[in-house]
Design a protein around this motif. Structure first.
Motif, short mmCIF file in Angstrom:
data_model
loop_
_atom_site.label_atom_id
_atom_site.label_comp_id
_atom_site.label_asym_id
_atom_site.label_seq_id
_atom_site.Cartn_x
_atom_site.Cartn_y
_atom_site.Cartn_z
N TYR A 44 76.21 49.04 42.06
CA TYR A 44 76.98 50.04 42.07
C TYR A 44 78.33 49.95 42.04
O TYR A 44 78.44 48.93 42.85
N HIS A 45 79.12 50.76 41.63
CA HIS A 45 80.63 50.56 41.88
C HIS A 45 81.36 49.20 41.08
O HIS A 45 81.47 48.35 41.74
N ILE A 46 81.20 49.11 39.61
CA ILE A 46 81.79 47.91 39.04
C ILE A 46 82.95 48.65 38.16
O ILE A 46 82.85 49.69 37.67
N ALA A 99 83.12 57.53 37.59
CA ALA A 99 84.41 57.19 37.69
C ALA A 99 84.74 57.16 39.19
O ALA A 99 83.83 57.63 40.01
N GLU A 100 85.87 56.44 39.57
CA GLU A 100 86.53 56.46 40.82
C GLU A 100 87.57 57.03 41.15
O GLU A 100 88.68 56.45 40.17
N LEU A 101 87.38 58.37 41.59
CA LEU A 101 88.68 59.10 41.71
C LEU A 101 89.79 58.84 42.94
O LEU A 101 89.20 58.71 43.76
N GLY A 106 91.18 59.95 49.79
CA GLY A 106 90.48 58.46 49.77
C GLY A 106 89.91 58.37 48.45
O GLY A 106 90.22 59.28 47.49
N HIS A 107 89.12 57.54 48.10
CA HIS A 107 88.55 57.12 46.86
C HIS A 107 87.03 57.90 46.80
O HIS A 107 86.33 57.66 47.85
N LEU A 108 86.91 58.74 45.74
CA LEU A 108 85.63 59.45 45.54
C LEU A 108 84.98 59.26 44.24
O LEU A 108 85.51 59.18 43.18
N HIS A 140 83.50 56.58 48.84
CA HIS A 140 83.83 55.19 48.71
C HIS A 140 84.44 54.56 49.81
O HIS A 140 85.40 55.19 50.40
N HIS A 141 84.00 53.32 50.27
CA HIS A 141 84.55 52.75 51.51
C HIS A 141 85.25 53.49 52.62
O HIS A 141 86.57 53.71 52.50
N PRO A 142 84.35 54.41 53.31
CA PRO A 142 84.76 55.25 54.30
C PRO A 142 85.81 54.60 55.03
O PRO A 142 86.72 55.39 55.89
N ASN A 219 79.21 47.13 45.14
CA ASN A 219 79.71 45.73 44.89
C ASN A 219 81.16 45.98 44.97
O ASN A 219 81.68 44.97 45.20
N ASP A 220 81.90 46.97 44.27
CA ASP A 220 83.15 47.36 44.14
C ASP A 220 83.64 46.00 43.24
O ASP A 220 84.86 45.44 43.93
N ALA A 221 82.92 45.57 42.36
CA ALA A 221 83.43 44.21 41.48
C ALA A 221 84.41 44.58 40.53
O ALA A 221 84.38 45.43 39.67
ZN LIG Z 1 87.99 52.20 45.92
#
Ligand SMILES: [Zn+2]
Ligand SMILES: [Zn+2]
Length: 369
Positions: A44-46, A99-101, A106-108, A140-142, A219-221
Motif C-alpha cells: 500500500y502507498h506507492i 490518492a494521497e491528499l 497532514g497527509h490523508l 498517513h504517517h501520523p 511502503n510509501d515507495a
Molecule cells: Zn505522505
C-alpha cells in the motif's frame, strides 16, 4: 549528503535485487470452516511518476511487485487520481489506485473516490466528502515527517507503520545500512533499523476503544530523483513490509481491507502468509476474524496460529495481557475489550545474542457490549 545518496544509489542498484521467497505459490485458503477466504499479500502507498517526487514507471513498479510476491498493489499519488489508468489485473497482480491528499492537517489517503475533493477545507468536511463519495480515508504517517494534526475523529484507517518515515527518520543509519550491511544481508540491514511503532500503536489503541478503525502499513515507495539519476528502490522496499488481506478473491480485496480483515508483516524476516488471529465460540462453528466485532460473552476463545515459531503478544485495550512462545495461542477473555495481536521473531535464529524483532501486527477483534 548528495555524494552519500549517490553512493547509496550505486550500492542498492548494483547489489542483488529484492525478491521474496514465497511460502505459497498462490494465496492459500484460510483453514476455517466455511470461510472460503484466502490470504492475499500486497503493498500500500506507492508513488508513480504522477507524483512530483517520484519518477516511477509503471512497468518497473509491476516488475518489483512480481519479484516481491505481491497479489495486489495500491497506488496513492499526491493529489491526483491519474494512477487509475493502471487499475486492473496485470500479471495476476490486482492494481488499485487512490490518492494521497496534502491537507493542512497532514497527509490523508483516499481510496474509492471518483474526484479529488477540495483538500484545503476543514478536515472534518473533507472526511465527510470522501465518505459521501463512498470512499475510504486513511491517515498517513501520523507521527512521521508530517505529523497528523487532524484529531482522532472521522477517518476510517491509519498507517501504523510507514516504511519511508522509518528510513527518513533514521537517515544516517539507513545510509550506513544500505552501504555496508544491505549488500551482504538484507535481513540484517532491516533488522538493525526496525522497531515497534509504539507511538502509532498507542494512538491506534486509543481510537479503537471508541470505534471501528483499520490498521495498515505503508511502503510509501517512490523512485527518488537524485539529480539526473533515479533511485529505483521499489524492488528493495516491497519485500520489507506487506499487508495481508483475508478475502474471498482478488476482487474483494478492497472491501475486506475496509472491514479490517487484515494484518501487516515484515515479510523480509519470514513470509507471514497464513498467519491467523480469530475468535471462536465454544461448542459452536461461529467465529470472528480480525476487524469483526461481537457482544462480549465468556464463550469466546481468542486463537492464533503462525507458520513459524514466534513470540505472541496479546493486547487488550492497548495493554499487553499475555505473552506466549510457540506456533499457536489460545486465550479465554473474562471481560470485554478490544483485542489485537503482535508477533515477534527470534533474530538471528541461531545466535547467543538473540533478540526479538517485530514481525506481525493484526487488526483487533472487538468483544464489547
Ligand atoms: Zn505522505
Ligand atoms: Zn506518500
Amino acid at each position: 549528503m548528495r555524494i552519500l545518496l549517490l553512493a547509496t544509489v550505486c550500492t542498492l542498484t548494483s547489489c542483488i535485487g529484492g525478491g521474496l521467497k514465497r511460502r505459497f505459490p498462490t494465496p492459500p485458503s484460510i483453514p476455517l470452516k466455511n470461510s472460503k477466504l484466502k490470504d492475499y499479500a500486497g503493498c500500500y502507498h506507492i508513488h508513480t511518476h504522477f507524483s512530483h517526487d517520484s519518477r516511477g514507471k509503471f512497468p518497473d513498479i509491476l516488475n518489483a511487485a512480481q519479484k516481491s510476491g505481491c497479489d495486489f498493489l495500491i497506488l496513492t499519488d499526491h493529489n491526483t487520481l491519474q494512477g487509475k489508468r493502471y487499475q486492473g489485473l496485470h500479471k495476476n497482480i490486482l492494481v488499485l489506485s487512490g490518492a494521497e491528499l496534502s491537507t493542512p492537517s497532514g497527509h490523508l489517503g483516499a481510496l474509492q473516490i471518483q474526484t479529488i475533493p477540495n483538500r484545503h477545507q476543514n478536515i472534518q468536511h473533507l472526511l465527510q466528502q470522501i465518505r459521501k463519495q463512498g470512499g475510504f480515508s486513511i491517515v498517513h504517517h501520523p507521527h512521521g515527517g508530517r505529523t497528523w494534526k487532524g484529531g482522532i475523529h472521522g477517518f476510517d484507517a491509519m498507517e501504523v507503520f510507514n516504511l519511508a518515515s522509518l528510513l527518513k527518520d533514521n537517515l544516517v543509519s539507513t545510509i550506513f545500512s544500505a552501504l555496508f550491511v544491505y549488500p551482504f544481508s538484507r535481513k540484517e540491514a532491516f533488522a538493525s533499523l526496525i522497531k515497534r511503532p509504539s507511538a502509532n500503536l498507542a494512538l491506534f489503541d486509543k481510537i479503537a476503544q471508541q470505534r471501528h478503525i483499520v490498521m495498515i502499513a505503508a511502503n510509501d515507495a517512490h523512485a527518488i530523483p537524485v539529480g539526473k539519476l533515479t533511485l529505483q528502490i521499489y524492488e528493495h522496499l516491497f519485500p520489507l513490509v506487506r499487508i495481508h488481506i483475508l478475502a474471498k478473491n482478488q476482487a474483494n480485496i478492497l472491501s475486506a481491507l475496509r472491514k479490517g480483515r487484515c494484518y501487516f508483516a515484515f515479510d523480509i524476516f519470514e513470509d507471514a502468509t497464513s498467519f491467523l488471529f480469530y475468535a471462536k465460540k465454544k461448542n459452536s462453528t461461529q467465529y470472528l476474524l480480525m476487524g469483526d466485532s461481537s457482544p462480549f460473552s465468556n464463550q469466546w476463545i481468542l486463537l492464533a496460529r503462525s507458520p513459524v515459531f514466534c513470540k505472541f503478544k496479546l493486547y487488550k485495550n492497548g495493554k499487553n495481557i499475555r505473552i506466549h512462545l510457540g506456533k499457536t495461542l489460545s486465550y479465554s477473555p473474562q471481560t470485554s475489550g478490544v483485542f489485537r495481536l503482535e508477533a515477534y521473531l527470534p533474530y538471528p535464529s541461531s545466535s547467543n545474542t538473540q533478540r526479538w524483532i517485530p514481525w506481525v501486527f493484526t487488526n483487533p477483534i472487538w468483544l464489547k457490549n
